[in-house]
Design an enzyme around this catalytic site. Structure first.
Site, PDB file in Angstrom:
ATOM      1  N   ARG A  23       0.895  -0.908  -0.098  1.00 21.65           N
ATOM      2  CA  ARG A  23      -0.103   0.351   0.043  1.00 21.65           C
ATOM      3  C   ARG A  23       0.770   1.322   0.399  1.00 21.65           C
ATOM      4  NH1 ARG A  23      -4.292  -0.494   4.703  1.00 21.65           N
ATOM      5  NH2 ARG A  23      -4.308  -2.692   4.083  1.00 21.65           N
ATOM      6  N   ARG A  27      -3.767   6.802   1.465  1.00 23.56           N
ATOM      7  CA  ARG A  27      -4.271   7.968   1.551  1.00 23.56           C
ATOM      8  C   ARG A  27      -3.382   8.729   2.175  1.00 23.56           C
ATOM      9  NH1 ARG A  27      -9.382   6.290   5.433  1.00 23.56           N
ATOM     10  NH2 ARG A  27      -8.895   4.595   5.034  1.00 23.56           N
ATOM     11  N   ARG A  36      -8.019  11.557  -5.145  1.00 21.37           N
ATOM     12  CA  ARG A  36      -9.306  10.839  -4.250  1.00 21.37           C
ATOM     13  C   ARG A  36     -10.232  11.777  -3.930  1.00 21.37           C
ATOM     14  NH1 ARG A  36     -10.364   6.574  -1.890  1.00 21.37           N
ATOM     15  NH2 ARG A  36     -12.202   7.064  -1.846  1.00 21.37           N
ATOM     16  N   ASP A  72      -7.353  -3.714  -7.030  1.00 22.61           N
ATOM     17  CA  ASP A  72      -7.413  -3.807  -5.517  1.00 22.61           C
ATOM     18  C   ASP A  72      -8.177  -5.443  -5.434  1.00 22.61           C
ATOM     19  OD1 ASP A  72      -9.000  -2.669  -2.889  1.00 22.61           O
ATOM     20  OD2 ASP A  72      -9.817  -4.311  -3.362  1.00 22.61           O
ATOM     21  N   TYR A 149     -14.306 -12.332   1.757  1.00 25.03           N
ATOM     22  CA  TYR A 149     -14.934 -11.256   1.506  1.00 25.03           C
ATOM     23  C   TYR A 149     -16.269 -11.644   0.896  1.00 25.03           C
ATOM     24  CZ  TYR A 149     -11.213  -8.214   2.606  1.00 25.03           C
ATOM     25  OH  TYR A 149     -10.231  -6.982   3.626  1.00 25.03           O
TER      26      TYR A 149
END
Lengths: 344, 344
Positions: A23, A27, A36, A72, A149
Site C-alpha cells: 500500500r 491515503r 481521491r 484492488d 470477502y
C-alpha cells in the site's frame, strides 16, 4: 532499469537491499488524497490513466525499488456478479454474498480480457510512464482471502460465515476456490502479458485458518495459481499475515518469494520456509508512526536478521496505514539503502 | 476432586485429557443469557453470588474438568481511574484512556482487597458451590493486553495508539507496564489466597507485537507477574493469540502451561516452547459451528498432535463465540474424554 528488486527475488547478489511497501500508494500521501477528492477508489482502478498516475506517485516521492499497479484485490468480484461497492469508512461491501453451493453455481463466468482488461491497460500505461526506472508488480488476492470477502460480504473479525461454509459444505468450498484459482491465474497471466515484471498473491487473511485446514482447504488451490506462474520464470511473491505457524505450508504451496509479517523474527521465518526461496518483509507498519530512532532500530533489526545471504526484499509486514507520515517512509527508504550497502 | 486438569498442568499422567474452554460461561448458554436479562456484565462480576452461579453453569451443563471464575480482564481498570463501561455491541469503552506519561502518573493506586475483593469473594462462593468437583481457575489480563485497552480506550484493530506510546515514550510505557504488573501480581495472589487452584494470564493481544518488541517491551513485565506466581507451586497458564512466531519468548517470560491458538499445529507449538512446560489448546473455536464429523476430525487432530507425552490441556485457541451451539460443546467434551482415554 534498477533491477535490485528482481535480482533479490531471484536470490542474486545486490548492491543494496531493495525496498518497496505494501500500500505504498494510498491515503497517507497528499498526492493520492488529491485524486481521491474527485474520484472513487473503483473509478481510479478502472481508469488506466489515473491508476498509472497513482502507481507512480510513490516512485517519484519515495525512491522505492519497485512499483505495484494500483488496483484492488476485490476487483474480480464485480464481474463474478457479487456486486462490489466501497462505502467510506466501512470498506468493501458485497450486495450478493455467497453462502451456499447454489450461490457458488450462480457466480458468472468472468471474461478476464473484457471484464478486467482495464488492469492490463493500467499496467501498460504505468510501464510507459515508468520508462524502465523500476520493475512493476502485478497482483491479485489469494484464494482464501478473496473467498472470505465473497462469503462474508465484507470485512470480518472471526470468519464465521467463511469457516461455516468450508466446514459444512467442503464440496462447495472446493468448487468456489477452484473457480477463484482459475480466474486468478488467468488474471495474473493477463497482467504478465501486459508487462508486469513480477506478481504478488495477497492471501492476506489466510492466517485465520489452522495450518491443518490451510493444507487441505486452501493449499491445493494456491498451488494451482502459483505453479503455472512460477513456470513462466517471473518472481511470484506469496504473501499472508498471521502465518508464523504455517510458513512452511505457504512455501510448499508455491511462490519464489515468501512474504512475512512482523509477528515472526525474519531470521526465524526464513529458517521456517527453508532454502530455495527469497523472503519479503517484515517491518511492523506502525513503527512508521514512531520516532525516527525507534524506526531506524526496527529497520536495522530486520536487515540484520536478513544479512549474510541474498534474497531479501525489504517491506512492511502489512499495508502502510493512512496516518503514516510520508517523510518517515522516505527516510526509511534512504536508511535501508545506505545501511544495507555498507560493507559488514 | 477431579484433578485431571491440575495433573496435566504438572505434566503428570492422566486417565483422560482434561478439557475446559475459554469463555465457557457466556452468551452461547441460555442459562447465562437468562441472567444477563436482569444484570449487566459488570453487575454479575461485582455480585459474588451471581458470578459464582455463572461460573458453575458450564460445570453443570458441559462436564468440563475445570471452572474459571466469572470476571473480566478489564476489572482492574475501573479502580485505576480509567472509567470502565461496557456498551452493548461495542464492547468495552474507557472514559479516560492513557495517552501520555502524565496520564500514566494520574492513574490511581489500587487497593486490591478493597477495590477488587469482590473477585476473591466470587472465588470463595464458587469454591463452596463446586464442593471439590473440579479445580477453579483464577485469571487476569496480561500486561500488554490490559495496557492496550487502557491506551486505546477500547478495542482496536491496529494498536496504533498503543504502539505510538511504546515507541515514542518507552519510559512511560515501562512505567505503565510496571504498575500493571505489580497490580496484576497482587490481584492474582489475592485470587490464590481466596482458593483458586490455578491462574491464567490472558495476554490475548500480545501477538500484535513483533517478537523483538515483545522481548524488550513486555516480557520483563510478564516475568514480574509469572515468576512469583510459579514459585507458589500452582499451575500458571500463560496465554496469547497470534503468538506462533514468539512461543519461545512467551515461555521464557514464564508460566508452567503455555496457551496456544489454532494458528500453529499443536505438535509444532509444543516443540517451539520446548520441554518442561505443559501446553493448552488449540482448537479453532469456529470449528464448533461446523458439522459434527468435521469437529470430531479437528479435535482428534489436536489430540493426536499432543499424544505420547503428558501435559496437554484441551481447550479452544480463543473464546467460544456467542453463536456456538451448546450441544456441540457438550459433545466435544465427551469426545475428548473418550478419545483420549482409549489405549493407543
Amino acid at each position: 532499469m534498477n533491477d535490485r528488486f528482481l535480482r533479490a527475488c531471484r536470490r542474486e547478489p545486490v548492491d543494496a537491499t531493495p525496498v518497496w511497501f505494501l500500500r505504498q500508494a494510498g491515503r497517507y500521501m497528499a498526492e493520492y488524497r488529491a485524486i481521491r477528492q474527485h474520484h472513487s477508489l473503483l473509478e481510479i482502478c478502472r481508469t488506466p490513466r489515473l491508476a498509472a498516475e497513482v502507481t507512480l506517485q510513490p516512485i517519484d516521492r519515495l525512491d522505492v525499488d519497485a512499483a505495484i499497479v494500483f488496483a484492488d484485490i476485490l476487483l474480480p468480484l464485480e464481474p463474478l456478479g457479487a456486486g462490489l461497492e466501497f462505502t467510506p469508512g466501512d470498506g468493501p461491501t458485497l450486495a450478493r454474498p455467497v453462502r451456499s453451493a447454489a450461490d457458488v453455481d450462480r457466480l458468472r463466468d468472468v471474461d478476464v480480457a473484457a471484464d478486467l482488461g482495464f488492469v492490463g491497460e493500467s499496467i501498460r500505461e504505468a510501464k510507459r510512464a515508468l520508462g524502465g526506472r523500476v520493475p512493476l508488480i502485478g497482483f491479485a488476492g489469494g484464494p482464501f482471502t478473496v473467498a472470505s470477502y465473497l462469503i462474508e460480504g465484507g470485512s470480518t473479525r472471526n470468519f464465521v460465515a467463511t469457516k461455516r461454509l468450508l466446514y459444512s459444505e467442503p464440496e462447495a468450498w472446493h468448487r468456489l476456490l477452484g473457480r477463484l484459482a482459475r480466474l486468478t491465474l488467468e488474471y495474473l497471466e493477463m497482467q504478465l502479458d501486459a508487462g508486469a515484471d513480477a506478481v504478488q498473491i495477497f492471501d492476506s487473511w489466510v492466517g485465520a485458518l489452522s495450518p491443518r485446514d490451510y493444507r487441505t482447504l486452501v493449499a491445493p488451490h494456491a498451488r494451482a495459481i502459483l505453479e503455472p506462474l512460477a513456470r513462466r520464470g517471473v518472481p511470484v511473491i506469496h504473501f499472508g499475515t498471521q502465518t508464523a505457524g504455517m510458513l512452511r505450508d505457504l512455501r510448499d504451496a508455491g511462490g519464489t518469494v515468501i512474504g512475512l509479517d512482523w509477528r515472526v523474527d525474519l531470521a526465524r521465518g526464513w529458517e521456517a520456509v527453508g532454502e530455495g526461496v527469497a523472503v519479503q518483509g517484515n517491518l511492523d507498519p506502525v513503527a512508521l508512526l514512531g520516532p525516527w530512532p525507534e524506526l531506524a532500530r526496527a529497520a536495522r533489526a530486520v536487515l540484520e536478521d536478513a544479512s549474510g545471504r541474498p534474497g531479501h526484499v525489504f517491506n512492511v509486514g502489512h499495508g502502510i496505514l493512512p496516518e503514516t507520515p510520508v517523510d518517515a517512509v522516505r527516510d526509511l527508504v534512504r536508511f535501508v539503502r545506505e545501511e544495507s550497502a555498507r560493507p559488514r
